[in-house]
Scaffold this motif. Structure first.
Motif: not given
Length: 451
Positions: A176-180, A295-300
């Motif tokens: 699932p897409t998440k907010h870490w 990974l959890l860093l997300g897109p710029s």
């Protein structure tokens, strides 16, 4: 410069058609001119009538494959016929809302078979459960890379009153897409447990998580004069409090306290009766220039700025505080590249007709992460960037977080009272100091997009 990132398709919900509005406006303007009335005067007098949807809560999607949440607990890597009960805390009250769900980083399509919303009573126990529909249907399949917006829902929400968004995923799906790092406790049931969205309580919500799965935003219908401000940044905006010198795991003691600086800023605005909703678009370890997928860093920050900030409902302005991870994580850019990145954010906000304010970068010279271990030379660059932020005239304002939280005896480090154990992230007192640093008159000098 821009960086590639997933461009989600948005599945729009049904609602009243706006196709006749331009024609109606043209007729009105023609009539006004014919009788000698300046349409601009009428617009100035009546432009804030009516209502519009305004973001009340947001969480920027980070990833789907990081196997642990910020507390070190496992996160699901597959989903199969189970229910997720996500606890969110809106900032703006109202009586009509809509929910945004996301499969932005999903590897497969996902079917949201049933979705509901309710008031959290305690833990996974909820009351006043109401169904959430999409184009009049209870079920919707969302392709990988896409977001979806619900139909409007008649439901009363209160400011800082926690809500439960319950999502049943039927069949098998990928991670699932998440907010870490949610800084909040949510719940989910095991594989094969079925649809629990209408259950006020269930022992089957047996797993807890410090992440938010699938839920992306909550909008509330509000007077047209109400607007939203997006706090955009990294883990400092996200409200991360490190429990150790290495930052991870996050300090679980701050969970469910709503002590992020955007939360505390919202409290100040509410106390002053200012009709602004502050929503959070922070992502832990995020960088302005470099993407960190998968990974959890997300897109710029550059690649996600439009969809995570400018596209949110009712947004009039964005407050950016981001850049320390660019200096602390490889590949480290030079100061000129960082300034060029900020200038692109400023230009994008202004093209959208929104204001943008820049926050100075906090000191971290004695931190292991983004400091002595990973970035022993970042302090010089940080000082140069902060000088540029304070002296540039392209943004609409500056918030000097650095001056508020640095140690007067050693400006290269945080004051002890304002620092987490990791010497990188603020403590709860530090986040309060950040919120108190912001001049409310700067925020109130914005117009609603509906005005």
């Amino acid at each position: 410069m821009n960086f590639p990132g997933p461009t989600p398709r948005r599945i729009r919900a049904s609602g009243p058609s706006a196709l006749t509005v331009p024609a109606a406006v043209a007729v009105l303007v023609s009539a006004l001119v014919g009788v000698g009335i300046d349409p601009a005067v009428v617009h100035a007098q009546s432009s804030c009538d009516g209502t519009h949807f305004v973001a009340s809560w947001t969480a920027a999607p980070t990833d789907s494959v990081t196997p642990l949440d910020a507390w070190g607990q496992p996160t699901p890597l597959t989903v199969d016929d189970q229910t997720f009960r996500m606890i969110i805390t809106p900032h703006l009250a109202g009586t009509q809302l809509r929910v945004h769900l996301t499969n932005r980083f999903g590897l497969t399509p996902v079917t949201f078979d049933r979705v509901s919303i309710g008031n959290q009573v305690s833990g996974p126990v909820v009351g006043d459960i109401a169904p959430v529909k999409f184009d009049g249907r209870t079920s919707i399949t969302v392709p990988a890379g896409s977001d979806v917006t619900s139909d409007p829902i008649a439901f009363t929400v209160g400011s800082f009153a926690p809500l439960a968004v319950s999502i049943h995923v039927s069949g098998a799906a990928g991670p699932p897409t998440k907010h870490w790092n949610a800084n909040a406790t949510s719940y989910y049931s095991p594989h094969g447990s079925g649809d629990l969205t209408a259950q006020p309580a269930s022992h089957q919500f047996s797993s807890t998580t410090g992440a938010w799965f699938y839920v992306q935003a909550l909008d509330v219908s509000a007077p047209a004069s109400t607007r939203a401000v997006v706090a955009f940044g990294d883990s400092i905006t996200d409200g991360f409090v490190g429990a150790t010198a290495l930052s991870v795991p996050a300090d679980r003691a701050v969970a469910d306290t709503n002590g992020r600086y955007p939360d505390l800023l919202q409290r100040r605005l509410d106390a002053a009766n200012v009709p602004i909703s502050v929503v959070n678009a922070g992502i832990g370890s995020n960088r302005v220039l470099t993407s960190g997928e998968p990974l959890l860093l997300g897109p710029s920050g550059l690649s996600r700025f439009q969809r995570d900030a400018l596209d949110r409902a009712g947004v009039a302005a964005v407050l950016v505080q981001e850049g320390i991870n660019d200096l602390g994580l490889p590949p480290a850019p030079d100061v000129a590249a960082m300034i060029a990145g900020y200038e692109q954010l400023i230009a994008a906000a202004h093209r959208s007709g929104k204001k943008i304010w820049l926050g100075t970068l906090l000191p971290a010279s004695d931190a292991l992460v983004d400091g002595v271990l990973l970035a022993p030379r970042s302090e010089t660059d940080r000082q140069q960037i902060n000088i540029w932020i304070r002296t540039q005239n392209r943004a609409d304002g500056v918030v000097d977080f650095d001056a508020a939280l640095r140690d007067p005896a050693d400006p290269a480090v945080l004051q002890q009272i304002y620092s987490s154990p990791d010497r990188l992230h603020p403590s709860p007192a530090g986040y309060r100091a950040m919120a108190d640093t912001i001049d409310l008159t700067m925020l109130t000098d914005t117009r609603s997009p509906a005005c």
